[in-house]
Design a protein around this motif. Structure first.
Motif, short mmCIF file in Angstrom:
data_model
loop_
_atom_site.label_atom_id
_atom_site.label_comp_id
_atom_site.label_asym_id
_atom_site.label_seq_id
_atom_site.Cartn_x
_atom_site.Cartn_y
_atom_site.Cartn_z
N ALA A 175 0.85 -1.19 0.00
CA ALA A 175 0.00 0.00 0.00
C ALA A 175 0.88 1.24 0.00
O ALA A 175 1.55 1.53 1.00
CB ALA A 175 -0.91 0.00 1.22
N THR A 213 0.95 5.32 -0.48
CA THR A 213 0.10 6.51 -0.51
C THR A 213 0.91 7.72 -0.94
O THR A 213 2.13 7.77 -0.75
CB THR A 213 -0.52 6.79 0.87
OG1 THR A 213 0.51 7.08 1.82
CG2 THR A 213 -1.34 5.60 1.35
N THR A 227 -2.15 5.03 -3.87
CA THR A 227 -3.40 5.59 -3.38
C THR A 227 -3.22 7.09 -3.27
O THR A 227 -2.45 7.57 -2.43
CB THR A 227 -3.79 5.00 -2.02
OG1 THR A 227 -3.94 3.58 -2.13
CG2 THR A 227 -5.09 5.61 -1.52
N VAL A 263 -4.12 10.58 -2.07
CA VAL A 263 -4.84 10.99 -0.86
C VAL A 263 -5.15 12.48 -0.92
O VAL A 263 -4.25 13.32 -0.91
CB VAL A 263 -4.03 10.66 0.40
CG1 VAL A 263 -4.85 11.00 1.64
CG2 VAL A 263 -3.63 9.18 0.41
N ASP A 265 -8.11 9.28 -4.64
CA ASP A 265 -8.80 8.03 -4.35
C ASP A 265 -9.57 8.09 -3.04
O ASP A 265 -10.73 7.69 -2.96
CB ASP A 265 -7.79 6.87 -4.30
CG ASP A 265 -7.12 6.64 -5.63
OD1 ASP A 265 -7.81 6.58 -6.66
OD2 ASP A 265 -5.87 6.54 -5.65
N TYR A 301 -4.23 1.51 6.35
CA TYR A 301 -3.94 0.26 5.64
C TYR A 301 -3.20 -0.72 6.55
O TYR A 301 -3.48 -1.93 6.55
CB TYR A 301 -3.08 0.54 4.41
CG TYR A 301 -3.81 0.94 3.15
CD1 TYR A 301 -4.57 0.02 2.44
CD2 TYR A 301 -3.70 2.23 2.65
CE1 TYR A 301 -5.22 0.39 1.26
CE2 TYR A 301 -4.35 2.62 1.47
CZ TYR A 301 -5.11 1.69 0.78
OH TYR A 301 -5.75 2.05 -0.38
N ALA A 328 -4.67 0.53 -3.89
CA ALA A 328 -5.44 1.71 -4.28
C ALA A 328 -6.85 1.32 -4.72
O ALA A 328 -7.78 2.14 -4.66
CB ALA A 328 -4.73 2.46 -5.41
N SER A 329 -7.02 0.07 -5.14
CA SER A 329 -8.34 -0.38 -5.61
C SER A 329 -9.28 -0.72 -4.45
O SER A 329 -10.50 -0.75 -4.63
CB SER A 329 -8.18 -1.61 -6.50
OG SER A 329 -7.73 -2.73 -5.75
N PHE A 386 -10.02 -0.62 3.58
CA PHE A 386 -8.58 -0.73 3.32
C PHE A 386 -8.10 -2.17 3.35
O PHE A 386 -6.91 -2.44 3.50
CB PHE A 386 -7.84 0.13 4.34
CG PHE A 386 -8.28 1.57 4.28
CD1 PHE A 386 -7.79 2.42 3.31
CD2 PHE A 386 -9.25 2.06 5.16
CE1 PHE A 386 -8.22 3.73 3.21
CE2 PHE A 386 -9.69 3.36 5.08
CZ PHE A 386 -9.18 4.21 4.09
#
Length: 415
Positions: free
Chosen positions: A240, A242, A262, A264, A312, A352, A365-366, A413
């Protein structure tokens, strides 16, 4: 780039003062962020003003941290609640407020390592981290007990030159991980410079050293090289990663535009009398929009961007509803209040970490797109001009500045 020295007044006030900060923000009395080295606003103390910890990056592929420091008007901000030392409560949200606002647990994260990637060195990082954690009654996180580790971008011990602006960013990032996941280990990877090639190497090092959660609180202009940077630095399935969407309003920065991270965005977070106890609107400084270079990931379904859409997810970023940070490297020593999507990126990375290890081969991110009902939908507010589109306006469901929403527990998450 060194920042301009200034004098900080540390004041203590009560929770109703937060409404005053909100009113100032709504009335446009929050000062615009200024590049490091710029002259400070001389407005009266009741006017909340901010300064960028890092000057806006202008060189190709140069990055700037996205921390915004409150420089005056701190007496309009609420004190942190439930600290270990009530007589010395800093202003701004602390761990208990942040976890309550986002329905995050007080336990969990044992064995997880959250990596913080920043440029340059903060010589006081570990000592300042210790002060923050002691203030809020959090367990110690030190080199000696194995919780904290600082390395250079190659994983060694040759730290780069210090920089006061990036030191503030480092302190903000470390404190946000501590606030959200006190049991997590923290790996600080310091890049030699703020160019993406060095920061990208630091990301690769963080992953190589075992971090499954990597926070990047910086960004710069998009370029035609971004798709190469995607594959060289950010394509790490099962990790993960970010990245802050920015603090300059509507517009897209990299690496938030990478489909492998991801992105933010940011919100303004205020207590209210709702069942949740909090309300959020889009923060006007959050970055958002359509990437000019990166392709749209399969999990994004919005219609006005042919390519990657930023952001996202999101979390508190408005300096008028800012977070408490302890930093002593530089001339403004001690407790301060910070905002910017720099606060949100490590917060989301830590969420996460609390949620558990991402599945092998996944792109985290999905995950939030599959769990929209486990997020707070941010409605209202705008970060710029886009003809009223969701790309710059807090809308029902997905919108650019806040993505699919802010954390409401951990389900969004996981995956």
């Amino acid at each position: 780039m060194q920042q301009t020295p200034h004098t900080r007044t540390n004041t203590r006030h009560t929770w109703p003062a937060l409404a005053a900060a909100a009113s100032l923000a709504a009335a446009g009395l929050v000062g615009l962020a200024q590049p490091a080295g710029a002259a400070q606003d001389t407005a009266p103390v009741h006017r909340l003003t901010t300064a960028r910890s890092c000057a806006v990056a202008t060189a190709p592929d140069a990055m700037a941290c996205k921390a915004l420091r409150v420089t005056s008007g701190s007496d309009t901000l609420a004190p942190s609640a439930r600290s270990a030392h009530p007589a010395a409560i800093p202003s701004g949200y602390g761990p208990s407020e942040l976890r309550a606002a986002y329905a995050l647990p007080d336990t969990g994260g044992e064995g997880a390592t959250v990596a913080i990637v920043d440029a340059y060195d903060n010589p006081n990082a570990e000592a300042d981290l210790a002060t923050y954690r002691a203030e809020y009654g959090l367990p110690a996180c030190t080199t000696d007990n194995g919780c904290f580790r600082k390395v250079d971008q190659r994983g060694g011990s040759t730290v780069p030159v210090p920089n006061t602006g990036w030191a503030e960013e480092i302190s903000l990032d470390l404190d946000m991980v501590s606030a959200i996941c006190p049991a997590c280990h923290i790996l600080l990877v310091e890049a030699d410079t703020s160019f993406l090639t060095d920061l990208g190497e630091a990301v690769n090092t963080a992953v190589a050293l075992g971090a499954r959660y990597v926070s990047n609180s910086y960004g710069g202009a998009e370029s035609g090289a971004d798709t190469t940077y995607d594959s060289d630095y950010f394509d790490h399935p099962g990790v993960a990663i970010t990245a802050s969407s920015g603090d300059g309003g509507y517009g897209v920065l990299y690496p938030a535009a990478s489909p492998y991270v991801t992105a933010v965005g940011g919100s303004s977070l205020r207590p209210d009398d709702s069942a949740r106890g909090w309300t959020e609107t889009v923060w006007g400084g959050a970055g958002s929009g359509c990437s000019a270079y990166d392709p749209k990931p399969a999990w994004q379904q919005d219609t006005e961007c042919a390519g990657r859409t930023v952001a996202d997810v999101s979390a508190v970023s408005d300096p008028a509803t800012g977070v408490a940070v302890y930093d002593t490297y530089g001339t403004d020593i001690g407790w301060e209040v910070f905002g910017g999507t720099s606060a949100a990126a490590p917060l989301i990375a830590s969420a996460y970490a609390l949620a558990g290890v991402p599945s092998e081969g996944s792109y985290p991110a999905s995950f939030p797109y599959a769990h929209g009902d486990a997020l707070n939908d941010v409605q209202g507010g705008t970060n710029g001009e886009c003809a009223g589109s969701y790309l710059c306006t807090g809308a029902v469901g997905y919108d650019g500045p806040s993505g699919v929403g802010t954390p409401n527990g951990l389900a969004a998450f996981t995956g």
